[in-house]
Motif scaffolding. Structure first.
Motif, short mmCIF file in Angstrom:
data_model
loop_
_atom_site.label_atom_id
_atom_site.label_comp_id
_atom_site.label_asym_id
_atom_site.label_seq_id
_atom_site.Cartn_x
_atom_site.Cartn_y
_atom_site.Cartn_z
N VAL A 250 95.99 16.60 55.67
CA VAL A 250 96.69 15.33 55.53
C VAL A 250 96.32 14.76 54.17
N TYR A 251 97.25 14.08 53.59
CA TYR A 251 97.00 13.48 52.28
C TYR A 251 97.77 12.17 52.21
N VAL A 252 97.09 11.14 51.75
CA VAL A 252 97.78 9.88 51.50
C VAL A 252 97.61 9.55 50.03
N ALA A 253 98.72 9.34 49.34
CA ALA A 253 98.65 9.05 47.92
C ALA A 253 98.05 7.67 47.70
N VAL A 254 97.05 7.64 46.84
CA VAL A 254 96.32 6.40 46.61
C VAL A 254 96.31 6.11 45.12
N ASP A 255 96.58 4.89 44.77
CA ASP A 255 96.52 4.47 43.37
C ASP A 255 95.08 4.55 42.90
N GLN A 256 94.84 5.35 41.86
CA GLN A 256 93.46 5.57 41.42
C GLN A 256 92.82 4.30 40.88
N LYS A 257 93.62 3.44 40.32
CA LYS A 257 93.05 2.22 39.74
C LYS A 257 92.74 1.18 40.80
N THR A 258 93.66 0.97 41.69
CA THR A 258 93.49 -0.13 42.64
C THR A 258 92.94 0.32 43.98
N GLY A 259 93.04 1.61 44.24
CA GLY A 259 92.59 2.08 45.54
C GLY A 259 93.57 1.79 46.65
N MET A 260 94.69 1.19 46.28
CA MET A 260 95.70 0.87 47.30
C MET A 260 96.53 2.10 47.63
N SER A 261 96.95 2.16 48.85
CA SER A 261 97.84 3.25 49.24
C SER A 261 99.17 3.09 48.53
N ARG A 262 99.75 4.21 48.14
CA ARG A 262 101.05 4.14 47.48
C ARG A 262 102.19 4.23 48.47
N GLY A 263 101.85 4.30 49.72
CA GLY A 263 102.88 4.19 50.75
C GLY A 263 103.54 5.50 51.14
N PHE A 264 102.96 6.61 50.69
CA PHE A 264 103.50 7.89 51.16
C PHE A 264 102.37 8.90 51.25
N GLY A 265 102.67 9.98 51.90
CA GLY A 265 101.64 11.00 52.07
C GLY A 265 102.25 12.30 52.56
#
Length: 302
Positions: A250-265
């Motif tokens: 499983v993988y969830v795309a995460v913004d490297q700068k903010t640590g926020m999820s990018r909403g897809f995976g």
DNA sequence: CTTGAGCGG
């Protein structure tokens, strides 16, 4: 003294200016009834000029009887008397170290003013990153190409790493382990036929052997999940998808700068049929406050 | 709006 003249000796009545916030340290344990309000408030006398202070208070003892407790303290002298002989003795010890230059009792603890910078070793733009770019001798050598790059999968030299191998998606046939370790010599002869020679897994049948069916790895069964809520993480996705069958990644795309999820995976299944069922059931499924989109993923571009 | 990061003998 009649009971109706008694005042409640609570701390709240002594501090009317304080808000009614409850401090947990003052909470009463609520086993049994709290009858303390029936008791007279504690009475404090002194301290007088000799430092003598008296406290008269009332409590219920274990039998439920009211008892009067009088405590007499002599403030300064008692404090000194509490010190053990050994403690008093230590006071006369000569100072040493930095304490020699200190006033007696002025400071027991030094405050460090040293600055300590914390940085993520892999953060973009960090010092670690800069030195790596500037000072890495291998990156300079790499410009010439063909340096030490021997692919473990296909045994080719100088071309690509294992992860970039064109054969890396081809599952090797299960085969006996050949116990001679690879050397530069044997690796160069990897495609040769001599006995006892180490043959890289990718070259052991399959890759170059005609007539052998080459099975693709489960990268195929890759499912893209979009419209995830911000706080969905990989464990959540796993929980959701594992009911359909064995999940290999499983993988969830995460913004490297903010640590926020990018909403897809992405979710990878071991079996294609399971992936298919997951897509059919979960596409359009309401998860958190959003409607999931679940579809086949197109292979990632490098 | 929305298809992945990073490692290395």
């Amino acid at each position: 003294m009649g009971i109706d003249t008694l005042q409640r000796p609570s701390s709240a009545s002594q501090k009317p200016s304080q808000s009614n916030k409850v401090r947990w340290g003052e909470l009463e344990e609520d086993d049994g009834e709290d009858l303390n309000f029936l008791l007279p408030p504690p009475l404090v006398i002194g301290p007088d000029e000799n430092g003598v202070k008296k406290v008269i208070e009332y409590k219920f003892n274990d039998e439920g009887n009211k008892v009067k407790i009088t405590t007499t303290t002599r403030i300064r002298k008692l404090a000194k008397a509490r010190l053990s002989k050994r403690a008093l003795e230590r006071r006369s010890w000569p100072k040493f170290g930095d304490a020699v230059h200190e006033d007696v009792g002025a400071r027991l603890t030094m405050v460090s003013t040293e600055e300590i910078l914390l940085e993520r070793p892999r953060a973009p733009g960090s010092k670690a990153e800069e030195t790596k770019v500037a000072g890495d001798p291998l990156s300079a050598l790499g410009k010439g190409g063909a340096v030490l790059m021997v692919c473990r999968t296909c045994g080719k030299k100088g071309d690509h790493w294992t992860s970039k191998c064109p054969y890396k998606d081809l599952a090797p046939q299960p085969e006996g382990f050949i116990d001679k370790p690879a050397t530069s010599e044997t690796t160069a002869a990897a495609s040769g036929t001599s006995k006892g020679t180490y043959v890289p897994p990718g070259a052991r049948g399959g890759a170059e052997r005609p007539g052998q069916e080459m099975r693709r790895r489960n990268e195929e069964n890759s499912v893209r999940v979009t419209n995830l809520s911000e706080d969905t993480r990989e464990p959540d996705l796993l929980e959701l998808f594992r009911t359909f069958g064995a999940v290999s990644r499983v993988y969830v795309a995460v913004d490297q700068k903010t640590g926020m999820s990018r909403g897809f995976g992405f979710v990878n299944f071991v079996n294609k049929e399971d992936a298919e069922r997951a897509i059919n059931k979960l596409n359009g499924y309401g998860y958190d406050n959003l409607i999931l989109r679940v579809e086949w993923a197109t292979p990632r571009a490098n």
